[in-house]
Each structure stands twice: as structure tokens, then as C-alpha cells.
Design a protein around this motif. Structure first.
Motif, PDB file in Angstrom:
ATOM      1  N   GLN A 102       0.836  -1.212   0.000  1.00 11.42           N
ATOM      2  CA  GLN A 102       0.000   0.000   0.000  1.00 11.42           C
ATOM      3  C   GLN A 102       0.870   1.262   0.000  1.00 11.42           C
ATOM      4  N   HIS A 103       0.567   2.163  -0.941  1.00 13.25           N
ATOM      5  CA  HIS A 103       1.248   3.464  -1.074  1.00 13.25           C
ATOM      6  C   HIS A 103       2.731   3.353  -1.475  1.00 13.25           C
ATOM      7  N   ARG A 107       7.875   5.627   1.174  1.00 10.46           N
ATOM      8  CA  ARG A 107       7.694   5.990   2.588  1.00 10.46           C
ATOM      9  C   ARG A 107       8.323   4.976   3.532  1.00 10.46           C
ATOM     10  N   LEU A 184       2.316  11.133  -4.388  1.00  6.43           N
ATOM     11  CA  LEU A 184       1.416  11.912  -3.520  1.00  6.43           C
ATOM     12  C   LEU A 184       2.152  12.352  -2.256  1.00  6.43           C
ATOM     13  N   HIS A 186       1.439  12.992   1.267  1.00  7.00           N
ATOM     14  CA  HIS A 186       0.330  12.599   2.159  1.00  7.00           C
ATOM     15  C   HIS A 186       0.367  13.443   3.434  1.00  7.00           C
ATOM     16  N   TYR A 188      -0.462  15.391   6.679  1.00  3.94           N
ATOM     17  CA  TYR A 188      -1.382  15.425   7.823  1.00  3.94           C
ATOM     18  C   TYR A 188      -1.282  16.817   8.455  1.00  3.94           C
ATOM     19  N   LYS A 210     -14.492   7.425  -1.845  1.00  5.04           N
ATOM     20  CA  LYS A 210     -14.081   6.068  -1.467  1.00  5.04           C
ATOM     21  C   LYS A 210     -14.899   5.512  -0.304  1.00  5.04           C
ATOM     22  N   LYS A 272     -12.447   4.000  11.819  1.00  7.87           N
ATOM     23  CA  LYS A 272     -11.186   3.737  11.130  1.00  7.87           C
ATOM     24  C   LYS A 272     -10.006   4.045  12.060  1.00  7.87           C
ATOM     25  N   GLU A 292      -3.856  15.972   0.521  1.00  2.92           N
ATOM     26  CA  GLU A 292      -2.731  15.280  -0.101  1.00  2.92           C
ATOM     27  C   GLU A 292      -2.650  15.666  -1.579  1.00  2.92           C
TER      28      GLU A 292
HETATM   29  C1  BG6 Z   1      -5.204   7.969   2.029  1.00  2.00           C
HETATM   30  C2  BG6 Z   1      -6.128   7.015   1.324  1.00  2.00           C
HETATM   31  O1  BG6 Z   1      -4.412   8.632   1.107  1.00  2.00           O
HETATM   32  O2  BG6 Z   1      -4.350   7.235   2.914  1.00  2.00           O
HETATM   33  C3  BG6 Z   1      -6.911   6.210   2.344  1.00  2.00           C
HETATM   34  O3  BG6 Z   1      -7.002   7.729   0.466  1.00  2.00           O
HETATM   35  C4  BG6 Z   1      -5.968   5.521   3.317  1.00  2.00           C
HETATM   36  O4  BG6 Z   1      -7.731   5.273   1.660  1.00  2.00           O
HETATM   37  C5  BG6 Z   1      -5.054   6.558   3.929  1.00  2.00           C
HETATM   38  O5  BG6 Z   1      -6.738   4.870   4.299  1.00  2.00           O
HETATM   39  C6  BG6 Z   1      -4.060   5.995   4.930  1.00  2.00           C
HETATM   40  O6  BG6 Z   1      -3.310   4.981   4.362  1.00  2.00           O
HETATM   41  P1  BG6 Z   1      -2.244   4.195   5.222  1.00  2.00           P
HETATM   42  O7  BG6 Z   1      -1.659   3.142   4.336  1.00  2.00           O
HETATM   43  O8  BG6 Z   1      -1.212   5.198   5.664  1.00  2.00           O
HETATM   44  O9  BG6 Z   1      -2.984   3.622   6.400  1.00  2.00           O
END
Ligand code: BG6
Length: 316
Positions: A102-103, A107, A184, A186, A188, A210, A272, A292
Motif C-alpha cells: 500500500q502506497h 515511505r 502523492l 500525504h 497530515y 471512497k 477507522k 494530499e
Molecule cells: C489515504 C487514502 O491517502 O491514505 C486512504 O485515500 C488511506 O484510503 C489513507 O486509508 C491511509 O493509508 P495508510 O496506508 O497510511 O494507512
């Protein structure tokens, strides 16, 4: 207070020179910290080249980071600015990135610190510093290289001025076949109360919702958040228009994008957040919003020797 002779000076300065940004390593050379003469500071973890802190001159943290975020390189940092590359989420149907986590791997890879450049001037108030970080196919670990066997190099720059934090990326295809990727930042952002913010600048943009069966929708008016939110605005209309976050009418963040066509807006809300082991405190979702900037719908295709450049600038 006892006045000691030979006591250390708070800051080593050379008479006649203007105050300069200070850059140092910490935590066994795993973090780079830059402090401007004004007191503004930024901290970047070499793991992921993740910006983990951005403080203004008053010491106020501007980014949100979970109290349970792992900073030891065992998993992506929950907070700050993790960098998503070369895939957003997972993409089982895209052969080149199907095997990646994922992603992506940016990172979770250890980046090299390439150096700093700073600009000083007569006044402390307009000095700035740029920190450069590098990741390339030469420095990737073998496991990741096997999952994504392309020849590339990335320079990621983090620029701090008293007015803003900038992050910019240059991705170069050093190989002899095209590369397809998504990217991206990301980010925060720390806010006081999620129920009191409005996000503007995305009016009229198409987005994929989503949390509502990936339905295609169009943004009308300002965004307010009242539950789990996970939206991909693509393309975020008018890339020259800043995305602005206001809190009770006052602008708290202004995000300007350069060549990053999409914007993801994410807040995990209660359930979540409760399900994420590294998300603390559990009600921390009230104090964060992810805005993001990136290019995540479809793929950026980079021909051999070509480079992609994208950037964001965050101010208030
Ligand atoms: C966002 C996604 O960019 O990142 C979400 O749109 C995802 O779907 C979130 O839950 C966090 O991702 P991760 O892998 O850091 O838990």
C-alpha cells in the motif's frame, strides 16, 4: 542565578555575519533538523524522507502526528508528510506496481541526505533552508528492487522559510524503458477541531468518494467534514487555485500545488481511527485533516531520460 565564566553560548555566531539557519542530525543520524534564526523548524526522518514535524517560530506544531507513530523504521509514519510513490493505495490490475505494498515503497525506504542550501540575509526574517534527499534504484534494498525493477532517481526537497513549508520532488527515469507511477504528498495537517473547518478551492472538481462505493461525484461548495472522509479529487480544478483550510472563518492553511493535478482529502473518523494500531489518541482524528497533493488517477508515464517535477507550498 549563578553567572558562570566560560559558560557556553546558546548559539555560536560569528560577529558580523547575519544569523544563519542551523542544520543538524539527531537520533543516531536518522533525522535531519533545520532551525531558522526566527525559530521556525522542520524535522525529516531519513526513513521515508518523512517530514515528521514543522513548527512555527512560537514552537507551535503545524503537522499532525500520532502519539503511537513508529519513528524507528518499522512501518510508515502515521502523521507528518509520508511520501506515496510509485503507487497510491494498491493496484492489483497494474502489472508494474501490482506487487508493491500500500502506497508504495518511498515511505518505507531509507533515503540519503544530499545536503542543505540556505539563504541568509541581513534580517533573520527572510532566511530559508532547503534540505535535499535522494532515493534511487541504486540505493533501494534488494527486496524492493525485485518488486519494482526500474532504474530511477528521485530528489525530494524540503524548504523551510518563515512563511511556508515547501516540498518538491523530481523523479527521473534513468533506464531504457518507460516508467509508470503515481505520487502523492500525504500531508497530515494539525487543526483544532475537525467539525469547525472548511476546505475551499476544490469547488466544481470531480471526485471519487471512497467511503460511498467509489461513486463519482462533483464538489459543490466548501467541504465540511462530519464523518469518515476519503475522496480523490481528480483533476482538482484550477491547479493555480490554492486549497484553503479555514477554521471558524480564519485561514489556517493555504496549499499551492505545482504540477500535482489531484488532491486527496482524508479523515478516518472514529471507527477507522479505532482500527489503526498506530493512531493515538483515538480521538486524534478531531485534530487532523489530510490534504494530499499528488498525481494518483491514472499513471504518469516517464520516458527514458525524462523527469517529472511536482511541488506543494503550505503557508497560513
Ligand atoms: C489515504 C487514502 O491517502 O491514505 C486512504 O485515500 C488511506 O484510503 C489513507 O486509508 C491511509 O493509508 P495508510 O496506508 O497510511 O494507512
Amino acid at each position: 542565578m549563578v553567572d558562570r565564566r566560560n559558560k557556553p553560548m546558546a548559539l555560536a555566531t560569528t560577529p558580523g555575519l547575519p544569523p544563519q539557519p542551523q542544520v543538524h542530525f539527531s537520533h543516531g543520524n536518522s533525522r535531519v533538523i533545520a532551525v531558522l534564526p526566527t525559530g521556525d523548524s522542520v524535522e525529516v526522518l531519513l526513513y521515508g524522507a518523512t517530514v515528521t514535524s514543522w513548527k512555527d517560530r512560537f514552537g507551535t506544531e503545524r503537522l499532525w502526528r500520532s502519539d503511537a507513530a513508529k519513528l524507528d523504521g518499522s512501518k510508515p509514519v502515521r502523521g507528518g508528510i509520508p511520501l506515496v510513490f510509485p503507487v497510491f493505495g494498491t493496484s492489483p490490475d497494474h502489472a508494474a506496481t501490482a506487487k508493491l505494498p500500500q502506497h508504495g515503497f518511498a515511505r518505507t525506504s531509507r533515503w540519503e541526505f544530499l545536503g542543505k542550501s540556505s539563504s541568509e540575509s541581513a534580517g533573520a526574517s527572510d532566511s530559508s533552508v532547503k534540505l535535499d534527499f535522494g532515493l534511487s534504484s541504486n540505493t533501494l534494498d534488494d527486496n524492493t528492487k525485485a518488486l519494482w525493477p526500474y532504474t530511477f532517481s528521485i530528489i525530494y526537497s524540503v524548504t523551510l522559510t518563515p512563511e511556508h513549508l515547501g516540498t518538491s520532488i523530481v523523479i527521473t527515469n534513468d533506464g531504457d524503458q518507460p516508467i509508470e507511477f503515481q505520487v502523492l504528498m500525504h500531508t497530515y495537517l494539525r487543526i483544532s477541531d475537525i467539525t469547525k473547518i472548511q476546505v475551499t478551492g476544490l469547488e466544481g472538481s470531480d471526485y471519487v468518494d471512497k467511503v460511498d462505493a467509489a461513486q463519482a461525484k462533483k464538489q459543490s461548495g466548501a467541504i465540511t467534514i462530519a464523518g469518515e472522509t476519503d475522496r480523490v479529487y481528480s483533476p482538482a480544478t484550477d491547479p493555480t487555485k490554492p486549497v484553503i483550510i479555514t477554521e471558524e472563518g480564519e485561514t489556517v492553511f493555504n496549499i499551492v500545488r505545482d504540477n500535482l493535478k489531484d488532491v486527496v482529502v482524508w479523515n478516518p473518523w472514529t471507527d477507522k481511527a479505532a482500527g489503526m494500531g498506530d493512531f493515538e489518541p483515538k480521538d486524534g482524528f478531531k485534530n487532523m485533516i489530510c490534504i494530499e497533493a499528488g498525481s494518483v488517477k491514472g499513471w504518469v508515464t516517464l520516458d527514458p531520460s525524462d523527469a517529472f517535477e511536482g511541488a506543494q507550498t503550505i503557508s497560513d
